[in-house]
Write a protein that holds these residues in place. Structure first.
Motif, PDB file in Angstrom:
ATOM      1  N   LEU A 227     -30.729   8.892   1.758  1.00 20.47           N
ATOM      2  CA  LEU A 227     -31.288   8.953   3.245  1.00 20.47           C
ATOM      3  C   LEU A 227     -30.579   7.378   3.897  1.00 20.47           C
ATOM      4  O   LEU A 227     -30.359   7.626   5.089  1.00 20.47           O
ATOM      5  CB  LEU A 227     -32.538   8.919   3.211  1.00 20.47           C
ATOM      6  CG  LEU A 227     -33.101  10.335   3.205  1.00 20.47           C
ATOM      7  CD1 LEU A 227     -32.871  10.993   1.856  1.00 20.47           C
ATOM      8  CD2 LEU A 227     -34.573  10.305   3.269  1.00 20.47           C
ATOM      9  N   GLU A 228     -30.548   6.240   3.272  1.00 20.94           N
ATOM     10  CA  GLU A 228     -30.463   5.109   4.057  1.00 20.94           C
ATOM     11  C   GLU A 228     -28.776   5.026   4.615  1.00 20.94           C
ATOM     12  O   GLU A 228     -28.811   4.487   5.551  1.00 20.94           O
ATOM     13  CB  GLU A 228     -30.642   3.775   3.139  1.00 20.94           C
ATOM     14  CG  GLU A 228     -30.454   2.455   3.758  1.00 20.94           C
ATOM     15  CD  GLU A 228     -30.682   1.340   2.891  1.00 20.94           C
ATOM     16  OE1 GLU A 228     -30.622   0.199   3.309  1.00 20.94           O
ATOM     17  OE2 GLU A 228     -31.040   1.492   1.709  1.00 20.94           O
ATOM     18  N   LYS A 229     -27.908   5.651   3.886  1.00 17.16           N
ATOM     19  CA  LYS A 229     -26.644   5.659   4.461  1.00 17.16           C
ATOM     20  C   LYS A 229     -26.484   6.610   5.624  1.00 17.16           C
ATOM     21  O   LYS A 229     -25.480   6.578   6.319  1.00 17.16           O
ATOM     22  CB  LYS A 229     -25.823   6.399   3.449  1.00 17.16           C
ATOM     23  CG  LYS A 229     -25.257   5.494   1.902  1.00 17.16           C
ATOM     24  CD  LYS A 229     -24.590   6.255   0.981  1.00 17.16           C
ATOM     25  CE  LYS A 229     -24.045   5.280  -0.051  1.00 17.16           C
ATOM     26  NZ  LYS A 229     -23.457   5.867  -1.052  1.00 17.16           N
ATOM     27  N   LEU A 230     -27.573   7.497   5.795  1.00 16.57           N
ATOM     28  CA  LEU A 230     -27.666   8.559   7.035  1.00 16.57           C
ATOM     29  C   LEU A 230     -28.545   7.912   8.318  1.00 16.57           C
ATOM     30  O   LEU A 230     -28.636   8.454   9.266  1.00 16.57           O
ATOM     31  CB  LEU A 230     -28.106   9.858   6.684  1.00 16.57           C
ATOM     32  CG  LEU A 230     -26.995  10.582   5.625  1.00 16.57           C
ATOM     33  CD1 LEU A 230     -27.792  11.723   5.399  1.00 16.57           C
ATOM     34  CD2 LEU A 230     -25.748  10.711   6.144  1.00 16.57           C
ATOM     35  N   ASN A 231     -29.092   6.691   8.065  1.00 14.43           N
ATOM     36  CA  ASN A 231     -29.892   5.882   8.677  1.00 14.43           C
ATOM     37  C   ASN A 231     -31.236   6.977   9.024  1.00 14.43           C
ATOM     38  O   ASN A 231     -31.851   7.150  10.056  1.00 14.43           O
ATOM     39  CB  ASN A 231     -29.327   5.806  10.294  1.00 14.43           C
ATOM     40  CG  ASN A 231     -28.301   4.660   9.982  1.00 14.43           C
ATOM     41  OD1 ASN A 231     -28.515   3.662   9.681  1.00 14.43           O
ATOM     42  ND2 ASN A 231     -26.939   4.808  10.663  1.00 14.43           N
ATOM     43  N   ALA A 232     -31.547   7.581   7.933  1.00 15.06           N
ATOM     44  CA  ALA A 232     -32.767   8.640   7.650  1.00 15.06           C
ATOM     45  C   ALA A 232     -33.797   8.098   7.115  1.00 15.06           C
ATOM     46  O   ALA A 232     -34.767   9.016   6.858  1.00 15.06           O
ATOM     47  CB  ALA A 232     -31.960   9.890   7.296  1.00 15.06           C
ATOM     48  N   GLY A 233     -34.004   6.763   6.768  1.00 14.48           N
ATOM     49  CA  GLY A 233     -35.107   6.365   6.095  1.00 14.48           C
ATOM     50  C   GLY A 233     -34.793   5.895   4.769  1.00 14.48           C
ATOM     51  O   GLY A 233     -33.342   5.519   4.401  1.00 14.48           O
ATOM     52  N   GLN A 234     -35.654   5.705   3.844  1.00 14.01           N
ATOM     53  CA  GLN A 234     -35.454   5.124   2.442  1.00 14.01           C
ATOM     54  C   GLN A 234     -35.481   6.433   1.372  1.00 14.01           C
ATOM     55  O   GLN A 234     -36.365   7.267   1.468  1.00 14.01           O
ATOM     56  CB  GLN A 234     -36.370   4.231   2.189  1.00 14.01           C
ATOM     57  CG  GLN A 234     -36.300   2.940   3.029  1.00 14.01           C
ATOM     58  CD  GLN A 234     -35.083   2.174   2.935  1.00 14.01           C
ATOM     59  OE1 GLN A 234     -34.551   2.024   1.877  1.00 14.01           O
ATOM     60  NE2 GLN A 234     -34.511   1.681   3.925  1.00 14.01           N
TER      61      GLN A 234
END
Length: 401
Positions: free
Chosen positions: A363-370
């Protein structure tokens, strides 16, 4: 003139603070349906040649006869009325795109647009219903109702000054006609007689296996049904979800411009725990060709997201509920029947997945959280179940073929 991409349209809307309807995030479905239908009428190479010829005619200011000559030189045999449709539709689309760009550049002086339909015996009733609608140029209505709105559409849009707009009367929101589903351009071509009869005619005169061609027609109709079903399976979007969608789109689409908006919608529902409708559908038995098509789309969409944001950690850890692990036993092979979000939690039950590199979406790679989203369908071996510092820890090993 190149068509506006999904990302360009999204960024434009963001800059203008336009609240887009949920349908906007599924626009890729219409493109997919159109592509399938056109490729069925003849080979992809033929259609590409036809479209390039139409674009050349546009660039050179050529006539329909010039266009026909280019097609003839390519040894492509298609009905004249079909070529006429392709030619005129591409001409109208090119002019419409150019007109839109001009209106955008001049909107400080002419900030309103008015829909203009030709009121004669040939006009579609759904297009006539839009006649003289007047709205601000940045209104989201124009994202879905800017002509051409179908094959051989003759409608146009006129830019107005504020004084002119007030003279005609700005259309109130509650008086906008609900005709989107009736418009040729916002629906599948096989819903309308002209193209379907052309398909049937091509089948009847073709030297190819008739049974095979009829099967292909059924595939097109199945894709239309599947696209409608997919939209209904998505959870409603609130402002927070739309903002997150925009953030992910800004991140993922530059990495792979071919990723469809519906792929991001699917990922969002999984990551936010709104996946019950999608998961139930995927776990149900396949009852129709449309079911088969839709399940393939959902799998492909998640694979496309994972390809640009794949987990790189060999071990991932996340919280679990007792319902998720109640039946787990050491040595057992288990398969996920629902997506599993592996993220840190203060709970007392923990799942630890080993051999996880390359599996799941970071998710972090998509700026969508952890965390890491593990898709459904993967298999794992239960390696150990132990209590450490008051936490019940289930260690699973991913079984990768």
């Amino acid at each position: 003139m190149q068509p506006v991409t999904f990302l360009e349209a999204l960024r434009y809307a963001q800059q203008r603070k336009i609240l887009l309807p949920d349908e906007f995030y599924s626009l890729d479905l219409k493109t997919r349906q159109m592509a399938t239908t056109v490729s069925f009428l003849s080979s992809l190479e033929q259609i590409e040649t036809v479209i390039k010829a139409a674009n050349k005619a546009i660039a050179d200011g050529g006539t329909f006869k010039d266009f026909q000559k280019l097609i003839k030189e390519s040894d492509i045999i298609l009905p004249k009325h079909y070529l006429d449709n392709v030619f005129r539709t591409n001409i109208q689309s090119a002019y419409g795109h150019g007109r839109w760009q001009q209106q955008q550049r001049n909107k400080a002086k002419r900030p309103y647009l008015m829909y203009s339909a030709i009121n004669d015996s040939r006009v579609r009733p759904s297009h006539l219903a839009l006649y003289r609608i007047v709205l601000p140029i940045d209104h989201p209505f124009w994202l879905t109702h800017y002509p051409p709105l179908g094959y051989r559409c003759r409608c146009t849009v006129i830019a107005l000054t504020e004084k002119q707009a007030l003279k005609y009367g700005i259309t109130p929101e509650d008086q906008l006609p609900e005709v989107a589903e009736a418009l040729d351009w916002s629906s599948h071509p096989l819903q309308f007689g002209e193209l379907e009869s052309l398909v049937d005619k091509k089948i009847s005169v073709s030297s190819l296996d008739k049974e095979y061609l009829l099967e292909q027609k059924q595939v097109i109709q199945a894709e239309w049904t599947a696209s409608k079903k997919l939209t209904s399976l998505f959870a409603p979007m609130d402002d927070k979800t739309r903002d997150l969608f925009n953030t992910i789109a800004d991140t993922v689409i530059p990495l792979n411009p071919q990723i469809r908006p519906s792929a991001i919608r699917t990922f969002l529902d999984y990551a936010q725990g709104n996946d019950s409708a999608l998961t139930t559908y995927l776990n149900a038995s396949t009852a129709s060709l449309a079911d088969d098509v839709l399940k393939r789309w959902l799998t492909t969409d998640m694979a496309a997201i994972q390809a640009v944001a794949s987990n790189t950690a060999s071990t991932v850890v996340g919280g679990a509920t007792i319902q998720q692990v109640a039946a787990y036993q050491v040595g057992q092979t288990v398969q996920l029947s629902a997506p599993l979000l592996m993220a840190e939690t203060a709970g007392d039950i923990v799942i630890q997945i080993e051999n996880a590199k390359g599996l799941g979406i970071d998710l972090e790679k998509l700026n969508a959280g952890q965390g890491v989203l593990i898709p459904l369908g993967l298999s794992f071996e239960v390696v150990s179940i132990e209590t450490i510092k008051g936490k019940l820890i289930y260690t699973l090993k991913a079984l990768v073929s």
